[in-house]
Design a protein around this motif. Structure first.
Motif, PDB file in Angstrom:
ATOM      1  N   VAL A 177       0.850  -1.204   0.000  1.00 20.63           N
ATOM      2  CA  VAL A 177       0.000   0.000   0.000  1.00 20.63           C
ATOM      3  C   VAL A 177       0.879   1.245   0.000  1.00 20.63           C
ATOM      4  O   VAL A 177       0.651   2.178  -0.786  1.00 20.63           O
ATOM      5  CB  VAL A 177      -0.970  -0.005   1.213  1.00 20.63           C
ATOM      6  N   GLN A 178       1.872   1.266   0.851  1.00 17.22           N
ATOM      7  CA  GLN A 178       2.749   2.446   0.892  1.00 17.22           C
ATOM      8  C   GLN A 178       3.438   2.658  -0.462  1.00 17.22           C
ATOM      9  O   GLN A 178       3.573   3.787  -0.916  1.00 17.22           O
ATOM     10  CB  GLN A 178       3.780   2.332   2.030  1.00 17.22           C
ATOM     11  N   ALA A 179       3.831   1.560  -1.096  1.00 12.56           N
ATOM     12  CA  ALA A 179       4.502   1.659  -2.398  1.00 12.56           C
ATOM     13  C   ALA A 179       3.545   2.140  -3.488  1.00 12.56           C
ATOM     14  O   ALA A 179       3.972   2.711  -4.485  1.00 12.56           O
ATOM     15  CB  ALA A 179       5.109   0.310  -2.779  1.00 12.56           C
ATOM     16  N   ALA A 180       2.245   1.896  -3.291  1.00 11.71           N
ATOM     17  CA  ALA A 180       1.251   2.254  -4.322  1.00 11.71           C
ATOM     18  C   ALA A 180       0.798   3.713  -4.200  1.00 11.71           C
ATOM     19  O   ALA A 180       0.210   4.257  -5.139  1.00 11.71           O
ATOM     20  CB  ALA A 180       0.045   1.327  -4.237  1.00 11.71           C
ATOM     21  N   LEU A 181       1.037   4.330  -3.062  1.00 14.04           N
ATOM     22  CA  LEU A 181       0.660   5.741  -2.891  1.00 14.04           C
ATOM     23  C   LEU A 181       1.600   6.634  -3.703  1.00 14.04           C
ATOM     24  O   LEU A 181       2.729   6.233  -3.958  1.00 14.04           O
ATOM     25  CB  LEU A 181       0.735   6.119  -1.399  1.00 14.04           C
TER      26      LEU A 181
END
Ligand code: C5P
Length: 224
Positions: free
Chosen positions: A81-85
């Motif tokens: 999720v953090q990488a997708a933000l």
């Protein structure tokens, strides 16, 4: 290129259960099938969104046309999720395990005459709460789910405030409802404006209605 009201919008969807290892062959999981999250991702895609679909080991197949990021554990999901933000919106439909085994064994646990293994647990990151409360790169719309077995509205209303998200899609997952793992859902949408009780309907219709509401919120009609 995608057309539709959500064209040009990037939306993260988490879905499915997580598996938390005990040892290389055993894990702790939950009964989530990933059906509702998958339906939400498909509906958002159909309205033109660019969807990053971060899914635990679900029993249903991911939709076509989305970027699929398969994960196993809550920690993996958190990192994905953090990488997708950054994203315009994020919908957290995954049934994330609240705890993981503190030190999963790298060898299969064996029966011994010393008795049963003792598992110690530690808390997993709360991905929804973290994303909803971040000041940098917070999506414009953060949607959480709440699976409850009693006092659904009361618990979900408190959860919306505790998590800091904009909406909570609450449902009653008591075994008698047949919702968890089933094809239908009856949800209550909790927003800052109040609560909307949606009738029981197939999960893809819940997803469709939610996707339309997301589209209306992210791209309000231009007036004048
Ligand atoms: O606290 P609870 O697990 O009931 O909250 C459910 C909501 O929070 C769901 O939207 C779920 O995807 C999200 N969640 C999360 N990370 C966790 C636990 C829950 O994103 N570790």
């Amino acid at each position: 290129l995608a057309a539709g009201p959500l064209a040009g919008k990037r939306i993260i969807v988490t879905s499915g259960p997580t598996h938390e290892p005990i040892d290389p062959v055993r894990y702790i999981a939950n009964r989530s099938s990933g059906a509702q999250g998958t339906a939400v991702a498909r509906a958002l895609r159909a309205l033109g969104a660019e969807v990053v679909f971060i899914t635990g080991p679900a029993t249903v197949r991911p939709p076509e046309g989305v970027q699929v990021v398969p994960v196993e554990t809550a920690s993996d999901m958190h990192a994905a999720v953090q990488a997708a933000l950054p994203a315009d919106a994020a919908v957290f439909a995954a049934a994330v395990a609240d705890w993981r085994v503190a030190s999963a064994s790298d060898r299969k646990l064996k029966k011994t005459k010393d008795g049963m293994p003792r598992l110690a647990f530690e808390e997993n990151p709360d991905i929804l709460r973290e994303v909803a409360s971040q000041t940098q790169d917070r999506p414009d719309l953060v949607v959480g789910f709440a699976a409850e077995t009693n006092d659904v509205v009361e618990h979900a209303t408190a959860k919306r405030l505790r998590k800091g998200c904009d909406w909570i899609v609450a449902n009653d997952v008591s075994p008698a409802t047949g919702i968890m793992g089933g094809a239908e859902n009856a949800v209550i949408l909790i927003t800052a404006e109040g609560e909307e009780h949606w009738p029981r309907m197939p999960k893809d219709q819940v997803a469709q209605r939610l996707a339309e509401k997301i589209a209306a919120t992210l791209t309000p009609p231009v007036s004048g």
